[in-house]
Write an enzyme that holds these catalytic residues in place. Structure first.
Site, PDB file in Angstrom:
ATOM      1  N   ASN A 122      40.207  43.457  39.349  1.00 41.89           N
ATOM      2  CA  ASN A 122      38.927  43.458  38.627  1.00 41.89           C
ATOM      3  C   ASN A 122      37.751  43.247  39.578  1.00 41.89           C
ATOM      4  O   ASN A 122      36.722  42.681  39.192  1.00 41.89           O
ATOM      5  CB  ASN A 122      38.928  42.413  37.510  1.00 41.89           C
TER       6      ASN A 122
ATOM      7  N   ASP B  34      42.262  48.423  41.329  1.00 41.56           N
ATOM      8  CA  ASP B  34      43.697  48.153  41.490  1.00 41.56           C
ATOM      9  C   ASP B  34      44.037  48.358  42.961  1.00 41.56           C
ATOM     10  O   ASP B  34      43.931  49.464  43.486  1.00 41.56           O
ATOM     11  CB  ASP B  34      44.516  49.081  40.595  1.00 41.56           C
TER      12      ASP B  34
ATOM     13  N   ASN C 185      48.426  48.535  35.936  1.00 42.96           N
ATOM     14  CA  ASN C 185      48.023  47.770  34.755  1.00 42.96           C
ATOM     15  C   ASN C 185      48.324  48.662  33.559  1.00 42.96           C
ATOM     16  O   ASN C 185      47.645  49.680  33.350  1.00 42.96           O
ATOM     17  CB  ASN C 185      46.541  47.389  34.822  1.00 42.96           C
TER      18      ASN C 185
ATOM     19  N   GLU D 112      49.066  43.095  32.590  1.00 41.37           N
ATOM     20  CA  GLU D 112      48.712  43.205  31.174  1.00 41.37           C
ATOM     21  C   GLU D 112      49.879  43.741  30.334  1.00 41.37           C
ATOM     22  O   GLU D 112      49.733  44.690  29.566  1.00 41.37           O
ATOM     23  CB  GLU D 112      47.455  44.048  30.960  1.00 41.37           C
TER      24      GLU D 112
ATOM     25  N   ASP E  43      44.348  52.568  30.447  1.00 42.36           N
ATOM     26  CA  ASP E  43      43.052  52.900  31.058  1.00 42.36           C
ATOM     27  C   ASP E  43      43.100  52.780  32.584  1.00 42.36           C
ATOM     28  O   ASP E  43      42.132  53.137  33.249  1.00 42.36           O
ATOM     29  CB  ASP E  43      41.900  52.072  30.450  1.00 42.36           C
ATOM     30  N   HIS E  44      44.227  52.315  33.134  1.00 43.14           N
ATOM     31  CA  HIS E  44      44.435  52.283  34.584  1.00 43.14           C
ATOM     32  C   HIS E  44      45.483  53.323  34.979  1.00 43.14           C
ATOM     33  O   HIS E  44      46.443  53.564  34.239  1.00 43.14           O
ATOM     34  CB  HIS E  44      44.963  50.928  35.033  1.00 43.14           C
TER      35      HIS E  44
ATOM     36  N   ASP F 218      45.764  44.288  39.518  1.00 42.65           N
ATOM     37  CA  ASP F 218      44.423  44.557  39.001  1.00 42.65           C
ATOM     38  C   ASP F 218      43.524  43.410  39.428  1.00 42.65           C
ATOM     39  O   ASP F 218      43.599  42.324  38.860  1.00 42.65           O
ATOM     40  CB  ASP F 218      44.475  44.691  37.476  1.00 42.65           C
TER      41      ASP F 218
END
Length: 256
Positions: free
Chosen positions: A149, A218, A7, A34, A247-248, A147
């Site tokens: 989530n 992930d 991501n 994303e 941030d991933h 991802d």
DNA sequence: ATGGTTGTTGCACAA
């Protein structure tokens, strides 16, 4: 075959880091989420110059998923293919690469358990199962990665007690993920790291990455024939360090 | 208990 998921949290903001990372890690297939790009803004020529075919399903501003491949890219399907209502968001793209049918997915965040978006997340996971079943069978080489989530178990979060009642760890969404795995998938990273508290996402705020406050959301899910080929799996934490990271971190698996 | 950071867009919202 080296397969990775990442991501990137805006491909526009991250392109230089993605290019650098591709040169370093040399994956055969990279699934991104994303991208936050419209299809006509996707830098396909940049990736072609690095030896990758690409397919992108974007909407601009939010969401957006892609697959890069050096081992073929056929049978591309944007959105769900189960015959149901198409997702209004750009959250899934599927293609066959090197003999494996691969879906790059960006599961809805959910926001909070009492939010409408959480119900959308649960419905989305159910439709993902229908999509996979419509396109493939468990005895084929199939990967669903991206991802999610969703942290599959409490081993996948830094402090389960702090997250009670929060999205990503709730029972209904974990049950949806378990139902997907029950169709015929193995969590390839967990297969190689049965005990580890190892994460793939850390909030940008409050030094969470440095303090080890993350989650493993992930995932790379593979059918049995893929799992049998998988001899290595790692989270590339180095990609979370340095200037302007996502941030991933990428999750990488090697298939013999 | 709260807030903190980043990206996109536009002066908030999503994550």
């Amino acid at each position: 075959m080296r397969l990775a998921t990442w991501n990137v949290n805006s491909l526009k903001a991250r392109l230089a880091r993605v290019e650098e990372w591709l040169a370093d890690v040399q994956p055969d297939v990279l699934c991104m989420q994303e991208t936050k790009l419209a299809d006509d803004a996707f830098p396909a020529l940049t990736f072609a110059a690095l030896g990758y075919e690409s397919a992108h399903h974007g909407q601009g501003q939010w969401n957006g998923v892609a697959i890069l491949s050096k081992v073929g890219l056929t049978d591309v399907v944007a959105n769900f293919a189960d015959g149901g209502e198409p997702d209004p968001d750009a959250r899934i793209i599927t293609a066959v690469c090197g003999g494996v049918r691969i879906s790059s997915v960006y599961v809805p965040n959910g926001r909070s358990l009492d939010h409408e978006h959480y119900q959308y997340k649960l419905r989305w996971m159910a439709q993902l199962r229908a999509h996979v079943a419509a396109l493939s069978s468990p005895d084929e080489q199939v990967v669903v990665t991206g991802d999610f989530n969703i942290a599959p178990t409490d081993l996948d979060v830094y402090d389960p007690k702090k997250l009670v009642g929060a999205t990503h760890v709730s029972e209904p969404e974990r049950a949806e993920l378990a139902a997907l795995e029950a169709w015929g998938f193995t969590d390839l990273f967990r297969q190689h790291h049965p005990e580890g508290k190892l994460f793939s996402w850390w909030d940008y705020r409050a030094g969470d990455f440095h303090q080890g406050r993350g989650m493993r959301i992930d995932l790379v899910l593979g059918t049995a024939s893929v799992a049998a080929r998988c001899d290595f799996a790692i989270v590339d934490r180095n990609a979370r360090k340095g200037a302007s990271p996502s941030d991933h971190a990428p999750v990488i698996v090697d298939l013999a």
